[in-house]
Design a protein around this motif. Structure first.
Motif, mmCIF file in Angstrom:
data_model
loop_
_atom_site.group_PDB
_atom_site.id
_atom_site.type_symbol
_atom_site.label_atom_id
_atom_site.label_comp_id
_atom_site.label_asym_id
_atom_site.label_seq_id
_atom_site.Cartn_x
_atom_site.Cartn_y
_atom_site.Cartn_z
ATOM 1 N N ARG A 240 0.831 -1.207 0.000
ATOM 2 C CA ARG A 240 0.000 0.000 0.000
ATOM 3 C C ARG A 240 0.865 1.257 0.000
ATOM 4 O O ARG A 240 1.893 1.319 0.680
ATOM 5 C CB ARG A 240 -0.936 0.002 1.211
ATOM 6 C CG ARG A 240 -1.928 -1.160 1.203
ATOM 7 C CD ARG A 240 -2.918 -1.043 2.351
ATOM 8 N NE ARG A 240 -3.862 -2.150 2.357
ATOM 9 C CZ ARG A 240 -4.972 -2.172 1.632
ATOM 10 N NH1 ARG A 240 -5.265 -1.131 0.866
ATOM 11 N NH2 ARG A 240 -5.795 -3.203 1.676
ATOM 12 N N ILE A 241 0.438 2.244 -0.760
ATOM 13 C CA ILE A 241 1.152 3.511 -0.807
ATOM 14 C C ILE A 241 0.909 4.275 0.492
ATOM 15 O O ILE A 241 -0.245 4.466 0.892
ATOM 16 C CB ILE A 241 0.668 4.361 -1.992
ATOM 17 C CG1 ILE A 241 0.919 3.633 -3.311
ATOM 18 C CG2 ILE A 241 1.344 5.722 -2.001
ATOM 19 C CD1 ILE A 241 0.341 4.355 -4.504
ATOM 20 N N PRO A 242 1.965 4.723 1.169
ATOM 21 C CA PRO A 242 1.759 5.551 2.364
ATOM 22 C C PRO A 242 1.072 6.864 1.987
ATOM 23 O O PRO A 242 1.534 7.591 1.115
ATOM 24 C CB PRO A 242 3.185 5.804 2.863
ATOM 25 C CG PRO A 242 4.013 4.707 2.273
ATOM 26 C CD PRO A 242 3.387 4.423 0.941
ATOM 27 N N GLU A 243 -0.021 7.155 2.634
ATOM 28 C CA GLU A 243 -0.777 8.377 2.375
ATOM 29 C C GLU A 243 -1.207 9.001 3.697
ATOM 30 O O GLU A 243 -1.491 8.297 4.661
ATOM 31 C CB GLU A 243 -2.019 8.097 1.529
ATOM 32 C CG GLU A 243 -1.751 7.654 0.109
ATOM 33 C CD GLU A 243 -3.031 7.529 -0.699
ATOM 34 O OE1 GLU A 243 -4.095 7.942 -0.178
ATOM 35 O OE2 GLU A 243 -2.981 7.030 -1.826
ATOM 36 N N SER A 244 -1.268 10.318 3.706
ATOM 37 C CA SER A 244 -1.744 11.021 4.889
ATOM 38 C C SER A 244 -2.193 12.421 4.469
ATOM 39 O O SER A 244 -1.945 12.857 3.346
ATOM 40 C CB SER A 244 -0.644 11.122 5.950
ATOM 41 O OG SER A 244 0.462 11.856 5.447
ATOM 42 N N SER A 245 -2.845 13.106 5.365
ATOM 43 C CA SER A 245 -3.206 14.515 5.155
ATOM 44 C C SER A 245 -2.598 15.328 6.284
ATOM 45 O O SER A 245 -2.667 14.928 7.460
ATOM 46 C CB SER A 245 -4.722 14.694 5.129
ATOM 47 O OG SER A 245 -5.277 14.062 3.988
ATOM 48 N N ASN A 246 -1.994 16.450 5.939
ATOM 49 C CA ASN A 246 -1.356 17.257 6.978
ATOM 50 C C ASN A 246 -2.303 18.326 7.513
ATOM 51 O O ASN A 246 -3.472 18.404 7.109
ATOM 52 C CB ASN A 246 -0.038 17.851 6.469
ATOM 53 C CG ASN A 246 -0.247 18.870 5.341
ATOM 54 O OD1 ASN A 246 -1.356 19.326 5.078
ATOM 55 N ND2 ASN A 246 0.837 19.239 4.682
ATOM 56 N N GLU A 247 -1.795 19.162 8.399
ATOM 57 C CA GLU A 247 -2.633 20.172 9.047
ATOM 58 C C GLU A 247 -3.171 21.200 8.062
ATOM 59 O O GLU A 247 -4.201 21.825 8.301
ATOM 60 C CB GLU A 247 -1.835 20.870 10.155
ATOM 61 C CG GLU A 247 -1.478 19.947 11.310
ATOM 62 C CD GLU A 247 -0.703 20.654 12.400
ATOM 63 O OE1 GLU A 247 -0.403 21.859 12.222
ATOM 64 O OE2 GLU A 247 -0.407 20.022 13.424
ATOM 65 N N ALA A 248 -2.468 21.380 6.945
ATOM 66 C CA ALA A 248 -2.937 22.340 5.935
ATOM 67 C C ALA A 248 -3.995 21.732 5.030
ATOM 68 O O ALA A 248 -4.514 22.413 4.136
ATOM 69 C CB ALA A 248 -1.755 22.828 5.107
ATOM 70 N N GLY A 249 -4.323 20.459 5.246
ATOM 71 C CA GLY A 249 -5.320 19.791 4.420
ATOM 72 C C GLY A 249 -4.771 19.268 3.113
ATOM 73 O O GLY A 249 -5.540 18.889 2.219
ATOM 74 N N ILE A 250 -3.456 19.213 2.993
ATOM 75 C CA ILE A 250 -2.819 18.712 1.773
ATOM 76 C C ILE A 250 -2.608 17.203 1.895
ATOM 77 O O ILE A 250 -2.092 16.722 2.914
ATOM 78 C CB ILE A 250 -1.470 19.414 1.533
ATOM 79 C CG1 ILE A 250 -1.683 20.922 1.353
ATOM 80 C CG2 ILE A 250 -0.770 18.832 0.313
ATOM 81 C CD1 ILE A 250 -0.381 21.717 1.315
ATOM 82 N N LYS A 251 -2.986 16.492 0.877
ATOM 83 C CA LYS A 251 -2.781 15.050 0.851
ATOM 84 C C LYS A 251 -1.316 14.769 0.499
ATOM 85 O O LYS A 251 -0.810 15.258 -0.504
ATOM 86 C CB LYS A 251 -3.709 14.402 -0.182
ATOM 87 C CG LYS A 251 -3.607 12.892 -0.263
ATOM 88 C CD LYS A 251 -4.606 12.360 -1.289
ATOM 89 C CE LYS A 251 -4.540 10.847 -1.408
ATOM 90 N NZ LYS A 251 -5.517 10.340 -2.419
ATOM 91 N N ILE A 252 -0.651 13.956 1.319
ATOM 92 C CA ILE A 252 0.749 13.613 1.093
ATOM 93 C C ILE A 252 0.823 12.143 0.695
ATOM 94 O O ILE A 252 0.425 11.262 1.457
ATOM 95 C CB ILE A 252 1.613 13.845 2.349
ATOM 96 C CG1 ILE A 252 1.385 15.242 2.935
ATOM 97 C CG2 ILE A 252 3.081 13.621 2.013
ATOM 98 C CD1 ILE A 252 1.763 16.363 2.019
ATOM 99 N N LYS A 253 1.291 11.904 -0.520
ATOM 100 C CA LYS A 253 1.505 10.531 -0.990
ATOM 101 C C LYS A 253 3.004 10.308 -1.155
ATOM 102 O O LYS A 253 3.761 11.249 -1.367
ATOM 103 C CB LYS A 253 0.807 10.301 -2.339
ATOM 104 C CG LYS A 253 -0.698 10.301 -2.281
ATOM 105 C CD LYS A 253 -1.294 10.076 -3.670
ATOM 106 C CE LYS A 253 -0.920 8.717 -4.222
ATOM 107 N NZ LYS A 253 -1.585 8.453 -5.539
ATOM 108 N N LYS A 254 3.399 9.056 -1.057
ATOM 109 C CA LYS A 254 4.803 8.711 -1.209
ATOM 110 C C LYS A 254 4.989 7.817 -2.439
ATOM 111 O O LYS A 254 4.128 7.016 -2.789
ATOM 112 C CB LYS A 254 5.311 7.960 0.030
ATOM 113 C CG LYS A 254 5.209 8.739 1.334
ATOM 114 C CD LYS A 254 6.173 9.898 1.385
ATOM 115 C CE LYS A 254 6.153 10.569 2.754
ATOM 116 N NZ LYS A 254 7.118 11.679 2.855
#
Length: 500
Positions: A240-254
């Motif tokens: 699975r691709i590591p994914e998260s959302s930061n405090e600014a609401g930006i989706k971070i994918k790796k």
């Protein structure tokens, strides 16, 4: 890493057998690339392995007949008796190699004695485990299950540097591939490793056989037949691709497999960059030049990196060193960041930024300033960015019918994510050349091309709604003569940076 074409397979003279496996398996171009974990979803059955390859010609030397000798009582090889339950997976690993797949595989023995295969499944090729990581994860998983009594044994098979020297280190680069290593552990015994060495010779592979096993035991392995249609990997774990959302609401994918090779192919021309080593040598020389701190080299640094319409941008730090081509431009637009795809394989120092431009259309671009502005990209959603492009292929546009039945007219423009390189900020496009000029890069001007004013969106209220400066190497053009107003089609990598 370059491919190695295998026209036939040779087994050494010690192993005179029927080669049962190769009644099924066929060859394909062998690509020893930086290997990432394995078996993709549509590659987990032996049927697919067989269907995807071509026929293999097997050459076998035969031993001369020997005088009859008194029959001795057969000695039991305890190590062979342990591993032979995994013969199917040894054969499967050979079969994968014959079709160019060097991914590690594994299998385990359940408490009831049944043997099942285990592999990682890749659904998105932008994020995969390295061979070392995949093997480490497999071992950790099986050691835990062995300790808990869930399994009786396991085996992990991978390609290694083993060359009759005890070195079972994982092979990842061309020239390192020497053997298929079998790493196994049985309840009540120590961990152990053995290996099946092979040699690339005259566009063929010679398998030498397991040195610890007799001729008969090696023959038993090599004669083992896989069952067509059987699913050998009934235990699959998705990567699975590591994914998260930061405090600014930006989706971070790796992602962890990307490189800039295609970008430089866009600058120098793909064929030239592949076949003329002077271009790669130029980049190496330039990077070495920028490591010189003496001010006497400052003029040379400018000479080798600053050109009329393109500049080469070195990035040097203690843990990260690279260089980007950057197309000079004054074109800028308002942009709202929605997603950042960070490249883990370069310590998250490179990224493709995705979002909305002019509150209207979506774009992705490779950020040439990500190293210095990473924190701003991660925390500020509203940006003003310079956007330009490097064209990978340029062709004449041929009119086609739109879904509503009309034909594309002379003002038609469009773009969509590239089918071949969707994760590099690349787009397939139909555009209109508003203007162009010849240009060149490198200190001697040997890399020639054009800067195009390329309209990608036609807007009746704003002429330069989305009209970028794009560099195209003459070597990447499929026609010779440019004219203003002509429609063209091709593929472009968008690049961007925060506007000054």
């Amino acid at each position: 890493m370059s491919g190695l074409f295998i026209p036939f397979i040779i087994f050494t003279a010690n192993y005179n057998n029927n080669m049962g496996i190769f009644n099924f398996f066929k060859k394909k171009e062998n690509r020893q690339e930086e290997v990432y974990a394995p078996v993709q979803q549509n590659e987990t059955s032996v049927k697919n392995v067989m269907e995807e390859a071509e026929e293999v010609e097997v050459m076998v030397d035969t031993l001369p007949e020997q005088p009859s000798e008194p029959v001795e009582e057969k000695k039991i090889n305890n190590e062979y008796e342990k591993i032979k339950i995994y013969n199917d997976y040894i054969v499967y690993s050979i079969a994968l190699q014959l079709k160019g797949d060097y991914a590690p595989i594994s299998a385990f023995e359940k408490e009831n004695g049944e043997v099942e295969g285990f592999a990682y499944m890749v659904n998105d090729a932008t994020y995969m485990f390295s061979m070392e990581d995949a093997i480490g994860r497999m071992e950790k998983k099986f050691e835990s299950e062995l300790k808990e009594g869930k399994i009786r044994s396991y085996m992990i098979l991978y390609h290694s540097k083993f060359d009759d020297n005890g070195n079972h280190e994982v092979a990842t680069q061309e020239g390192e591939f020497k053997s298929i290593t079998l790493s196994y552990h049985y309840k009540g015994f120590d961990k152990a490793k053995t290996a099946l060495p092979y040699v690339f010779e005259n566009q063929s592979i010679t398998y030498k056989g397991f040195s610890e096993f007799s001729q008969e035991e090696n023959n038993e392995i090599m004669n083992n037949q896989l069952v067509e249609g059987k699913e050998y990997f009934t235990n699959i774990e998705e990567i699975r691709i590591p994914e998260s959302s930061n405090e600014a609401g930006i989706k971070i994918k790796k992602s962890n497999v990307h490189t800039l090779a295609s970008t430089w192919g866009g600058v120098f021309g793909f064929e030239s960059f592949q076949n003329q080593k002077e271009f790669s040598e130029y980049l190496i020389h330039t990077m070495s030049l920028f490591r010189m701190e003496d001010p006497a080299y400052d003029q040379d640094k400018l000479k080798y990196t600053e050109f009329k319409d393109v500049k080469f941008k070195p990035v040097l730090s203690d843990d990260f060193t690279t260089m980007y081509p950057e197309v000079k431009t004054d074109f800028s637009l308002d942009f709202e960041t929605k997603e950042i795809n960070e490249w883990e394989n370069v310590n998250n120092n490179e990224a493709v930024i995705g979002g909305s431009a002019r509150d209207t259309f979506g774009i992705w671009f490779f950020a040439t300033d990500y190293v210095e502005n990473r924190n701003r990209y991660l925390t500020q959603t509203k940006l003003n960015v310079n956007i330009s492009g490097i064209i990978f292929v340029l062709d004449l546009h041929e009119s086609f019918e739109l879904p509503d039945g009309t034909m594309t007219g002379e003002d038609f423009t469009a773009y969509k994510p590239s089918q071949d390189l969707p994760n590099y900020g690349c787009f397939d496009f139909v555009g209109k050349i508003m203007d162009f000029r010849e240009t060149e890069v490198l200190a001697d001007g040997s890399a020639k091309g054009y800067i195009l004013k390329l309209k990608l969106i036609t807007n009746s209220e704003m002429e330069d709604f989305f009209t970028i400066d794009a560099f195209v190497s003459k070597g990447n053009m499929r026609f010779e003569t440019l004219t203003k107003g002509m429609q063209v089609a091709g593929a472009v990598q968008l690049q961007g940076k925060m506007a000054d």
